[in-house]
Enzyme design. Structure first.
Site, PDB file in Angstrom:
ATOM      1  N   ASP A  39       0.672  -1.136  -0.130  1.00  0.00           N
ATOM      2  CA  ASP A  39      -0.024   0.087  -0.034  1.00  0.00           C
ATOM      3  C   ASP A  39       0.715   1.379   0.082  1.00  0.00           C
ATOM      4  O   ASP A  39       1.549   1.451   0.799  1.00  0.00           O
ATOM      5  CB  ASP A  39      -0.858   0.091   1.295  1.00  0.00           C
ATOM      6  CG  ASP A  39      -1.933  -1.111   1.292  1.00  0.00           C
ATOM      7  OD1 ASP A  39      -1.950  -2.094   0.543  1.00  0.00           O
ATOM      8  OD2 ASP A  39      -2.531  -1.168   2.343  1.00  0.00           O
ATOM      9  N   PHE A  98       1.750  -0.598  10.076  1.00  0.00           N
ATOM     10  CA  PHE A  98       0.961  -0.797   8.875  1.00  0.00           C
ATOM     11  C   PHE A  98       0.350   0.519   8.226  1.00  0.00           C
ATOM     12  O   PHE A  98       0.956   1.588   8.728  1.00  0.00           O
ATOM     13  CB  PHE A  98      -0.377  -1.594   9.316  1.00  0.00           C
ATOM     14  CG  PHE A  98      -0.008  -2.935   9.333  1.00  0.00           C
ATOM     15  CD1 PHE A  98       1.081  -3.484   9.855  1.00  0.00           C
ATOM     16  CD2 PHE A  98      -0.796  -3.968   8.555  1.00  0.00           C
ATOM     17  CE1 PHE A  98       1.418  -4.770   9.990  1.00  0.00           C
ATOM     18  CE2 PHE A  98      -0.446  -5.362   8.819  1.00  0.00           C
ATOM     19  CZ  PHE A  98       0.531  -5.881   9.310  1.00  0.00           C
TER      20      PHE A  98
END
Length: 502
Positions: A39, A98
């Site tokens: 991502d 994350f």
């Protein structure tokens, strides 16, 4: 002070990225400095330059404990690698740093907000990943994690929502100077939702409302949200997991959807009016956006698919994962449109142009070939004729090719890479419903060394796929069942590009 884990990552990438030749990378699509990328994170403007971070495992080309890679650019096309920004080195993020976002604070520092993950063994013996929101502050190169971390934890989640699926903060500034943040979560019924938080200073956050939720209609967990105003409406982007297809929509299972509606800030209420897929190809996920200084809303996504990435790599490459071309977003007739950022046109050269070319069977055109190409193509039935199929083959040689085909009587466009030279059975095809407008179709195809991005009918739909065919396959050909008339403008892209490292 740089932690041992972060310094190890920085030393590793500095040493081993030198073994990757620039000619083995995409030219104008970002790839990781070394190892694994997923991502995009922290797409932001800081001190006059674009910063982009990314989910990063430097030590292998497989997913692993997440770090944040880091690059900067002046045009969002040519990126300079910086040292890794953060690493999993605290108790609250020991299993990974994350996805998240970034912005510039009023005092001139850069704020990163990310999801810290720690895995613990639950009472029933299973391992659970607990997710909290954390911050780091720095100067555009080095970042220090805040002593107040985590800044959002279980006490900040509304009743009935999950601490195990609570991730991907996207922070933004409101017109009154306050801060907003959207986060993905999962509700008691197992489906996705987006939570909205607010802050006066960017440091202390409080829950506002449930912005929207799935009710098990559009997939499960909703990941990587983004929320912004666009052309008089509000847009909520999110990437649901495990979506069920609806006709030819949402075939990727893990894909990205766009919810268009209105937002009443006084009532803290988002009213959804329309929902659509963001991309109709194979490889596009977890996009994030930025507002440029000249007022454009620009989106970039991970150009990969979770269901394919374990088998789709090339063992001879020391990197895995690419970002999409940055795309300008706009609304037309209540629908999200996309087009390549206009900066790309500055890197066009060697124009080859044809008008009213008759395609009846197979056709190759002199000067139309290459692996770094920008092509604008318009097709229509030849006068007094009909056609049943039109096809473009690209990245082609005697053995391999990838193709894009359109059947107007079915209103179906297909991307197909099953003959691209892959050595594993993985996802090769996607189909999209493209309205038949008298058989006329406009395409803009952007080829880089290892990808294709197609913008249909001025950006009404996009089709994205990675293609790892050997770079020697540079052919482009056309085929029609029936008779097609075609106009084409083809340009080479980025004839000379260098990548700097610091």
């Amino acid at each position: 002070m740089t932690s041992e884990a972060l310094q190890k990552a920085r030393d590793y990438e500095e040493r081993y990225s030198a073994f990757i030749r620039s000619e083995d990378r995409p030219v104008f699509h970002l790839s990781p400095r070394i190892g694994w990328m997923n991502d995009p994170n922290g797409f932001s403007l800081y001190q006059g330059k674009y910063h982009l971070f990314y989910q990063y495992h430097p030590y292998s080309t497989q997913w692993g404990p997440m770090h944040w890679g880091h690059v900067i650019s002046e045009d969002m096309l040519r990126w300079t690698y910086l040292p890794a920004a953060i690493a999993p080195d605290q108790e609250y993020d020991k299993s990974g740093c994350f996805s998240g976002s970034a912005l510039e604070l009023d005092d001139g520092r850069q704020l990163l907000m990310y999801t810290g993950v720690r895995e613990n063994r639950a009472e029933d013996g299973t391992r659970k990943a607990y997710q909290t929101q954390c911050m780091a502050i720095g100067d555009g190169l080095d970042y220090e994690k805040c002593g107040c971390n985590p800044v959002l934890a279980q006490k900040d989640i509304p009743a009935g929502f999950s601490l195990n699926d609570f991730r991907d903060p996207k922070i933004f500034r409101n017109s009154d100077g306050s801060y907003g943040c959207v986060l993905g979560n999962r509700t008691e019924d197992g489906s996705g939702a987006i939570l909205l938080y607010t802050s006066d200073d960017g440091m202390n956050w409080r829950f506002v409302t449930i912005l929207d939720r799935s009710y098990n209609e559009y997939g499960k967990m909703w990941e990587c949200p983004d929320f912004f105003a666009l052309d008089g409406s509000h847009v909520l982007l999110t990437s649901p997991q495990d979506m069920s297809q609806v006709g030819l929509e949402f075939h990727n299972g893990n894909g990205t959807v766009c919810l268009i509606g209105s937002f009443d800030r006084q009532k803290r209420q988002f009213e959804r009016q329309r929902l659509q897929a963001v991309d109709y190809g194979i490889d596009f996920y977890a996009p994030t956006t930025i507002l440029t200084p000249d007022g454009r809303r620009v989106m970039i996504g991970w150009m990969q698919n979770w269901d394919a990435c374990q088998n789709a790599g090339r063992k001879d490459l020391l990197w895995y994962g690419q970002m999409s071309l940055p795309r300008e977003l706009f609304l037309r007739s209540g629908r999200l449109y996309q087009r390549p950022i206009r900066e790309l046109e500055e890197h066009r050269s060697r124009r080859v142009s044809y008008e009213n070319v008759r395609v009846d069977g197979e056709l190759r055109l002199p000067g139309v070939e290459g692996r770094m190409v920008d092509m604008e193509i318009t097709i229509r039935p030849a006068p007094g004729c009909v056609y049943h199929k039109f096809e473009i083959r690209f990245m082609e040689d005697e053995r391999f090719f990838t193709k894009l085909s359109y059947r107007p009587h079915e209103s179906i466009l297909r991307i197909d890479r099953k003959f691209s030279g892959s050595r594993r059975a993985y996802i090769h095809q996607r189909r999209a419903l493209v309205p038949n407008r008298g058989g006329e179709l406009k395409l803009r195809m952007i080829l880089d060394r290892y990808s294709v991005e197609v913008f249909l009918n001025d950006g009404e739909q996009t089709v994205t796929a990675t293609v790892l065919t050997d770079l020697s396959a540079t052919g482009i050909s056309f085929f029609a069942e029936g008779q097609v008339e075609m106009d084409i403008d083809k340009y080479d892209l980025f004839q000379e590009v260098s990548r700097e490292k610091v």
